[in-house]
Design a protein around this motif. Structure first.
Motif, short mmCIF file in Angstrom:
data_model
loop_
_atom_site.label_atom_id
_atom_site.label_comp_id
_atom_site.label_asym_id
_atom_site.label_seq_id
_atom_site.Cartn_x
_atom_site.Cartn_y
_atom_site.Cartn_z
N LYS A 1 53.27 39.85 75.19
CA LYS A 1 53.65 38.55 75.67
C LYS A 1 54.74 37.81 74.87
O LYS A 1 54.58 36.66 74.98
N SER B 1 52.85 34.47 85.03
CA SER B 1 53.18 33.33 84.04
C SER B 1 54.02 32.54 84.69
O SER B 1 54.76 32.77 85.75
N ASN C 1 51.12 26.92 80.11
CA ASN C 1 51.01 27.11 78.57
C ASN C 1 49.62 27.05 78.15
O ASN C 1 48.98 26.00 77.82
N ASN D 1 54.93 32.38 67.41
CA ASN D 1 55.95 31.97 68.03
C ASN D 1 55.55 30.75 68.78
O ASN D 1 56.64 30.03 69.34
N ASN D 2 54.32 30.57 69.24
CA ASN D 2 54.13 29.54 70.12
C ASN D 2 53.82 28.27 69.45
O ASN D 2 53.45 28.25 68.30
N LEU D 3 53.87 27.07 70.16
CA LEU D 3 53.82 25.75 69.49
C LEU D 3 52.53 25.65 68.89
O LEU D 3 52.66 25.01 67.55
N ILE E 1 51.49 27.29 65.71
CA ILE E 1 52.57 26.66 64.45
C ILE E 1 52.11 25.30 64.11
O ILE E 1 51.94 25.19 62.69
N THR F 1 59.31 23.51 63.13
CA THR F 1 60.80 22.98 63.30
C THR F 1 60.66 22.78 65.10
O THR F 1 60.26 23.40 65.76
N PHE G 1 62.14 22.65 68.44
CA PHE G 1 63.43 23.31 68.90
C PHE G 1 64.43 22.25 69.76
O PHE G 1 64.37 22.40 70.89
N CYS H 1 61.66 19.45 74.79
CA CYS H 1 61.06 20.26 75.98
C CYS H 1 59.88 19.98 76.66
O CYS H 1 58.95 19.39 75.94
N ARG I 1 56.41 20.90 78.68
CA ARG I 1 55.77 22.10 79.14
C ARG I 1 54.29 21.55 79.80
O ARG I 1 53.87 20.46 79.39
N ARG J 1 66.26 26.39 71.29
CA ARG J 1 65.96 27.67 71.04
C ARG J 1 66.33 28.55 72.13
O ARG J 1 66.02 28.16 73.31
N ASP K 1 64.74 29.08 75.98
CA ASP K 1 63.74 28.08 76.53
C ASP K 1 64.17 27.35 77.93
O ASP K 1 65.57 26.92 77.72
C1 UD1 Z 1 56.60 31.02 77.16
C2 UD1 Z 1 56.38 31.21 78.53
C3 UD1 Z 1 55.23 31.45 79.05
C4 UD1 Z 1 54.50 32.66 78.11
C5 UD1 Z 1 54.46 32.07 76.67
C6 UD1 Z 1 53.97 33.48 76.07
C7 UD1 Z 1 58.19 29.99 79.90
C8 UD1 Z 1 58.40 28.45 80.44
N1 UD1 Z 1 57.01 29.95 79.43
O1 UD1 Z 1 56.19 29.64 76.72
O2 UD1 Z 1 54.91 31.71 80.20
O3 UD1 Z 1 53.24 32.59 78.72
O4 UD1 Z 1 55.95 31.94 76.34
O5 UD1 Z 1 54.58 33.20 74.66
O6 UD1 Z 1 59.01 30.81 79.51
N2 UD1 Z 1 58.51 24.84 70.09
C9 UD1 Z 1 59.01 24.19 69.05
N3 UD1 Z 1 58.93 24.75 68.05
C10 UD1 Z 1 58.26 25.94 67.42
C11 UD1 Z 1 57.49 26.78 69.06
C12 UD1 Z 1 57.77 26.15 69.89
O7 UD1 Z 1 59.62 23.38 69.17
O8 UD1 Z 1 58.22 26.43 66.58
C13 UD1 Z 1 58.63 24.45 71.68
C14 UD1 Z 1 59.40 25.27 72.49
O9 UD1 Z 1 60.79 25.01 72.38
C15 UD1 Z 1 58.88 24.69 73.89
C16 UD1 Z 1 57.39 24.16 73.53
O10 UD1 Z 1 57.50 24.12 72.20
O11 UD1 Z 1 59.49 23.67 74.00
C17 UD1 Z 1 56.33 25.38 74.05
O12 UD1 Z 1 56.75 26.78 73.14
P1 UD1 Z 1 55.90 27.92 73.31
O13 UD1 Z 1 54.70 27.53 72.61
O14 UD1 Z 1 56.72 29.08 72.41
O15 UD1 Z 1 55.61 28.48 74.65
P2 UD1 Z 1 56.82 28.69 75.96
O16 UD1 Z 1 57.94 29.18 75.36
O17 UD1 Z 1 56.69 27.47 76.67
#
Ligand code: UD1
Length: 343
Positions: A87, A127, A182, A201-203, A206, A218, A220, A231, A233, A297, A300
């Motif tokens: 994922k 998803s 999310n 990798n997810n917000l 982190i 950071t 993004f 962004c 979500r 990123r 996104d």
């Molecule tokens: C994406 C998918 C979701 C999937 C998930 C799995 C989309 C819309 N969603 O979620 O279906 O289940 O990946 O990993 O494609 N952010 C930062 N800094 C960071 C990390 C994230 O600013 O270090 C921001 C991202 O730019 C985004 C938000 O946080 O705007 C959420 O990011 P993240 O948690 O990675 O999830 P999605 O990419 O939305």
């Protein structure tokens, strides 16, 4: 005794769903996981929270012979909840074949087994990424699917299509496809949560790692056309997602669905920006988070949030926890991780 198979039960959403199934149903629960992105200790945490017994099988679902051998000992499997999948969106961009091979082979093997053994109730983890950059928000289940932004998202689009073509070929088979927005947060006890095996990798992980001094957040991009430039979500508590699986399973087993395949969005319906999420974390945990603003990123989508009316009216599901609860529980879990809870 009626058995439910949960694939990926040691994973983040899978383990929270094990908890809900054990607490709310009397099924014999069997979890299958190969621990490719999860930890065996998760099972211990599930047992501790629920004080209930369940069975576990270590298995790669891409190995059809091993799958058949392991499941043939169960006589009355009435349903499958299929979480197991890779994922990580950026990884899927660099290693697409790894994603197509794992996510689709495992699904095909499971469906094939369902057909052989007359297992008629199937729940598939999809998803919101299947929507791509939708023209209109919030997205409903009828919103046309745009081009997938990653091979991960593409495996979910293809997985949905495979189920749509497979279901009519088996007369009594029915499926529910759940499109998660999310999923974040941790069990309210703080005793189970997301466990990134490598760098997350997810917000939210982190954020919690940054608050622990183990990562650097950071944001993004802050130049998007949104309320504060970051962004948007639809963050949804993982236990609310888990609860929807129990409701969907019961709905299928009680034969309430007249459709061969039904699709439901699982989101709160509320769009939250990255900065709003950070502010909620700071407020709820009385902490100040150090972060920097970085570039956008790649891959996104700017904004996505759900219309969740269908799940509310048909499954009688209602998300109970808000962004503040998500941030509170996520930090509780991180603090437990910091104490070495999983070691
Ligand atoms: C994406 C998918 C979701 C999937 C998930 C799995 C989309 C819309 N969603 O979620 O279906 O289940 O990946 O990993 O494609 N952010 C930062 N800094 C960071 C990390 C994230 O600013 O270090 C921001 C991202 O730019 C985004 C938000 O946080 O705007 C959420 O990011 P993240 O948690 O990675 O999830 P999605 O990419 O939305």
């Amino acid at each position: 005794m009626k058995t439910i198979i949960v694939t990926g039960g040691a994973g983040y959403i899978g383990s929270h769903t094990l908890i809900e199934l054990l607490e709310k149903t009397d099924f014999n629960i069997v979890s299958i996981d190969n621990f490719s992105n999860s930890d065996k200790n998760t099972y211990t945490r599930v047992s501790k929270i629920t004080n209930k017994l369940f069975e576990t099988i270590e298995l790669d679902l891409c190995d059809k012979n091993a799958l058949t051998k392991a499941l043939n000992k169960y006589e009355s499997i009435v349903g499958v909840i299929h979480f197991a999948a890779f994922k990580t969106v950026p990884e899927s961009v660099s290693l697409p074949l790894k994603y197509y091979n794992n996510n689709l082979t495992s699904l095909i093997n499971l469906l094939d087994y369902c057909k052989e053994k007359n297992i008629n109730n199937f729940i598939f983890s999809s998803s919101c990424s299947v929507y791509g950059n939708a023209d209109k928000l919030p997205v409903t289940e009828e919103t046309p699917l745009k081009k997938a932004e990653s091979s991960y998202a593409h495996t979910k689009q293809i997985g949905e299509e495979i189920i749509n073509y497979f279901a009519p070929s088996v007369s009594s088979f029915k499926a529910i496809i759940l499109r998660y927005f999310n999923p974040v947060g941790a069990h309210i006890s703080g005793e189970n949560g997301e466990l990134p095996i490598s760098k997350p990798n997810n917000l939210v992980p982190i954020i919690t790692q940054t608050a622990s001094g183990k990562n650097n957040l950071t944001v993004f991009g802050n130049d998007y056309d949104t309320v504060d430039g970051t962004c948007i979500r639809d963050y949804i508590h993982v236990s609310d997602i888990a609860d929807a699986h129990v409701k969907a399973l019961i709905y299928l087993i009680e034969s309430k669905s007249s459709e061969k395949v039904s699709v439901f969005n699982l989101g709160t319906g509320t769009g939250v920006s990255v900065l709003q999420a950070i502010k909620s974390f700071e407020k709820m945990n009385n902490l100040t988070l150090n972060y920097t603003i970085g570039d956008r990123r790649p891959g996104d989508v700017i904004a996505v949030y759900a219309n969740n009316e269908k799940a509310k009216s048909i499954l009688k599901w209602e998300p109970k926890l808000n962004i503040d609860d998500m941030m509170l529980s996520a930090w509780k879990w991180q603090q437990n991780l910091n104490k070495g809870l999983t070691n």
